[in-house]
Design a protein around this motif. Structure first.
Motif: not given
Lengths: 447, 447
Positions: B96, B129, B131-132, B211-213, B248, B251-252, B255, B266
Motif C-alpha cells: 500500500d 488491482n 480493490e480486489t 472485487d473486495q466488496e 473495506v 470504506e464502501e 462511499e 473520496e
C-alpha cells in the motif's frame, strides 16, 4: 479443495441421500450454505430440516438472524427433539430467541427446554440490556489458570468438550480475569514453556454495561476477533466474537442511513407494508409540518410575487441548491461522528473548512445562478438578487449542516436524526426569505 | 489484568524510561495505543519513535492507515534503520505504501529498502488491482502438507519463525490449496491424530481477481476471520484477514453514504479544503442543472401563477413531500442492494410494497395537504388540486426511488449514485407539472 456443491445438489443429497453419506458431507459444509437452501425454498424447509442431524440444525439456528423463523423451525419438531437441538445452539442465540418472545409464560416455557446448566447461563444473559456488551456476549469460552506448561495445557485441552476459539483466558481462583493466551503462541512454544511466559497480562476487556457501538469501536481500533467481558470487579463473564460485532456495525450503519434518508431506524428491505408504513409516515408528517413552515415564508411575500411572477420560477433553485450544499456537509459530519473521527481537537478546523466551502461554492454557484437569472429575466437586477441570496444560503447551509448534527450529538441524540428535516427546513426557509426579501427591497429595479 | 496506563504515562515512560523497562512494557502494549499518542502529539512524534525498538515501530506502521504519514515517519530515520524497520512491516502494508507513491523512481528506490525475498513478494502483490482480493491480501501465512501427526506438526511449528494466525492451510507439492486446519482442532486433538483427520477439505477460498466488496460479503456470510486467496489453478497466493475486510466495509459504506448525500466518494472528514471542493462542486453543478430543469416547468406555468399567486406558496409542499417520499424508498433500496438483500426473488414483492406505500402515504399526506390548501385559500377547489397532485407525486416518488437505483445497479453503476439528483429532479419536475397543470385545467374554479 474439493469441488463446491451447487445448492441444488446439496438439497438433493439431503433429501434423497444415504444417512451416512449425508453425515459425512455435512461435516464439511458450512451451515450458512444450508441456510441459503432453507431461505430459497421455504415450502420444503420442514422436509429438509427433518433429514438433518441435531448438531447441524443447531449450527443452522446459530447462523440465522431472524428469531421468528427460528421459532417456526423449532416448532416443526417434538418437545423432546427441540431439547436436543437447543443443546447444540449457542447461549447468546438462545438468549436472543427468548428476548424476542413477548409473553412471560412463553419465555418460561422456552427456558424449560434447556438443560439445567444452560438454563442458568441463559437466565443470566437475559438480565443484560441487549444493546450492551453483556447483551451480545456468549458464555461459551475456555478459561485456564495458567499454572503449568504448554504440554500440560495441550493434554488438558485434549480432554475438554468446549472447543477453544483462538484465545484462552487466564483467570485466578475467584474467576478474576488475569490475562490471555493465543492458540498461536501455544502451538509455537516448546512443550516445557510455562504458560505464564506466553500469557499477555495486559488483556483488554470491555465492561458488560458498555454500549455495543462502543464495543465495536474497540474491536475496530485494535483489530480484535474476540474480547472478554467483565464486571466492575473484573470477574470474567463471557466473550464477544467479531462475528457479532460485524452484525452490530451493519445494524448501526443501516440505522444511520435510514435516519439520514428520513426513514425510521427499524425499517429493513424485508419489512412488511405495515412495518414500513409505521417507519415512514411519522417522518412524512414531520416533513409536512416543516414544508408548511417554509411555504409560510413564501406566503408572506405573495405581494412581491404577484408583482414579479418570474420570482416564483427562480426561488426553487435558491432553496434547492442550499438544501444540497447543507446535505453535503451533513453527510460528512454525521459519518465523521459515527466513526468517532470528529472530536474536540479537529472540530474547529472542520468548521472553518465548511465555512470556507460555503463561501467558495456559494460564489461559484451564486455567479452561475446570477447570470442565469439575468439572462432569464432580461434584467441584471434579477442577477444581483439571485446571486446574493444564493451565496448567503450556501453559507447558512454549511453552518446548518455542521451545527445541527454536532449539537444533537452533544445532547446525546443520534446525530443522523438531523437528516433532511432540520437542515433542509433551515435552507428552505432562509432561502425563500433571503431571495424574496431582497427582491422586495429592490423591487423598483425589478419591475 | 493489569492496570491500564494512561496515554500520558505511556508517553512519559517511552521518553524517559529505562531501555529494559520500556522493552518489557511495550511487549504487552497494543501498537494502536502508541499510535494514539503519535497522532495526538505530532510535534514529539520524532522523539517518541526514536525511543522505540524496530519491531514496535514496524507494528505501529502496520496499524497506521495513512500512507503519507508512514512515509513521513520512515524518513525520520537513516536508510539503514529504515531497512530494519521495514523488515518488521507486513507485506500488504508495504504494498500500500509503494502504491501510494506516484513516481516510478520513488517506487523503485523504496523497493531497494527491502530484503530480497520480501522484495519478490511485494513486487508480486503490486501487480494486483488494489480493490480486489489480491490487492488486500498478505503473503504472510503458514502452509503445511498435513502428512504427519498433530505432535509432529506442533514440533514443526515450534521451529518456524512465522506465527500462525488461527488457521494453517494445507497444500500439495505444487502449492495447490487442499484444505484448512484450525489451531483450535490442533490443540484439542490427541498427539497421535493424523493431521489429515482434522483437515477440512471443503475449504472456501476467493480468487485473486474478485472485487473486495464481494470478498467482504463472503466473510460476513460465513463469519470467517481469515480466508485463502487462490488463482485459476487453485494455487495458494495469500490470505485475507478480517481486519482488512472491516476496513473495506467501512470504506464502501462511507462511499455509499457520500454518494447518497451528493458528495464525491473520496471525501473524508479530514480532507483538505481543496479536496472537499473537488468532491462537492461537480455535484452542485449537476444539481444546479436539474434545479433549472425543475424551475423551467414552473416558468411554463407563469401565466397560471400570475392569475393565482397562492399556487406559488403551495407548490413547494407538493414537490418537497414527493422528494422526501422518494428519498425514503431510495434509502431502503440502496441499502438493500449494497447488503445483497435485494435479488430477483424478492424484487417484485419489494416493488409492490413500495407502490402500496406510495398510495397509502399519498392518500394520507394528500388528504392533509388538501385540507390545508382549502383552508389557506378559502376555496375547496384548491384542496382538490393540491390533494390530487400530492397523491400522484407520492406514487411517482416511490417508483423513482425504486427504479433509479435498481436500473443503475443493472447497468453496473453504483446504485448510491442515484442520490438526491435523479430522484428529486423527478419528483420536483413531476410535482410542479401535476400541481400547476391541474390548476391550469381547473383555473375557472380557482379564481
Amino acid at each position: 479443495m474439493i469441488k463446491q456443491m451447487t445448492p441444488e445438489e446439496l438439497k438433493n443429497l439431503i433429501l434423497h441421500g444415504n444417512k451416512e453419506i449425508i453425515k459425512e458431507v455435512l461435516e464439511n459444509i458450512h451451515p450458512a450454505d444450508i441456510l441459503d437452501i432453507l431461505h430459497e425454498d421455504e415450502d420444503s424447509s420442514k422436509e429438509i430440516l427433518e433429514h438433518l442431524p441435531n448438531e447441524v440444525i443447531g449450527d443452522i439456528l446459530d447462523e440465522e438472524d431472524d428469531e421468528e423463523l427460528i421459532l417456526e423451525w423449532l416448532n416443526l419438531f417434538s418437545k423432546y427433539k427441540q431439547k436436543q437441538i437447543l443443546d447444540e445452539v449457542s447461549h447468546d442465540v438462545i438468549t436472543d430467541i427468548i428476548g424476542s418472545l413477548e409473553d412471560e409464560d412463553e419465555k418460561n416455557a422456552f427456558l424449560e427446554l434447556l438443560e439445567d446448566d444452560d438454563k442458568e447461563d441463559v437466565k443470566q444473559l437475559l438480565k443484560y440490556n441487549p444493546e450492551t456488551a453483556g447483551g451480545i456476549m456468549t458464555t461459551e469460552y475456555l478459561d485456564i489458570h495458567a499454572k503449568n506448561t504448554v504440554k500440560e495445557t495441550l493434554l488438558f485441552l485434549q480432554t475438554t468438550d468446549e472447543e477453544p476459539r483462538h484465545y484462552l483466558y487466564v483467570v485466578d481462583k475467584d474467576n478474576i480475569l488475569k490475562g490471555v493466551v493465543s492458540l498461536g503462541d501455544i502451538v509455537t512454544s516448546s512443550f516445557d514453556t510455562p504458560m505464564m511466559d506466553i500469557t499477555n497480562q495486559n488483556v483488554k476487556a470491555v465492561y458488560y454495561y458498555q454500549d455495543q457501538e462502543e464495543v465495536a469501536k474497540v474491536f475496530s481500533k485494535y483489530g480484535y476477533i474476540l474480547m472478554p467481558v467483565i464486571d466492575e470487579q473484573h470477574h470474567l463473564l463471557g466473550v464477544i466474537d467479531i462475528d457479532d460485532v460485524m452484525d452490530v456495525i451493519e445494524e448501526e450503519t443501516t440505522e444511520d442511513m435510514n435516519l439520514l434518508g428520513g426513514v425510521g431506524s427499524e425499517e429493513r428491505l424485508d419489512s412488511t407494508l405495515t412495518e414500513s408504513f409505521k417507519n415512514r409516515i411519522p417522518w412524512l408528517i414531520v416533513n409536512l409540518f416543516t414544508a408548511i413552515m417554509a411555504s409560510s415564508v413564501v406566503s408572506v411575500f405573495e405581494g412581491t410575487i404577484a408583482k414579479v411572477v418570474a420570482l416564483a420560477t427562480i426561488s426553487p433553485i435558491i432553496t434547492g441548491m442550499g438544501g444540497n450544499a447543507g446535505t453535503q456537509t451533513l453527510t460528512i459530519v454525521v459519518r465523521g461522528l459515527s466513526l468517532g473521527e470528529l472530536d474536540k481537537e479537529n472540530a474547529r478546523k472542520v468548521l472553518l473548512k465548511e465555512i470556507g466551502l460555503g463561501i467558495l461554492n456559494g460564489v461559484i454557484i451564486g455567479a452561475l445562478v446570477s447570470l442565469g437569472a439575468w439572462f432569464f429575466a432580461g434584467n441584471p437586477w434579477f442577477g444581483v438578487v439571485a446571486g446574493l441570496a444564493m451565496i448567503c444560503n450556501m453559507v447558512i447551509a454549511t453552518l446548518a449542516g455542521y451545527f445541527v448534527p454536532v449539537i444533537l450529538d452533544r445532547l446525546h441524540v443520534d446525530p443522523a436524526l438531523a437528516s433532511g428535516v432540520f437542515v433542509t427546513t433551515f435552507t428552505d426557509m432562509f432561502g425563500f426569505f433571503a431571495f424574496l426579501g431582497l427582491a422586495t427591497i429592490l423591487m423598483t429595479h425589478l419591475i
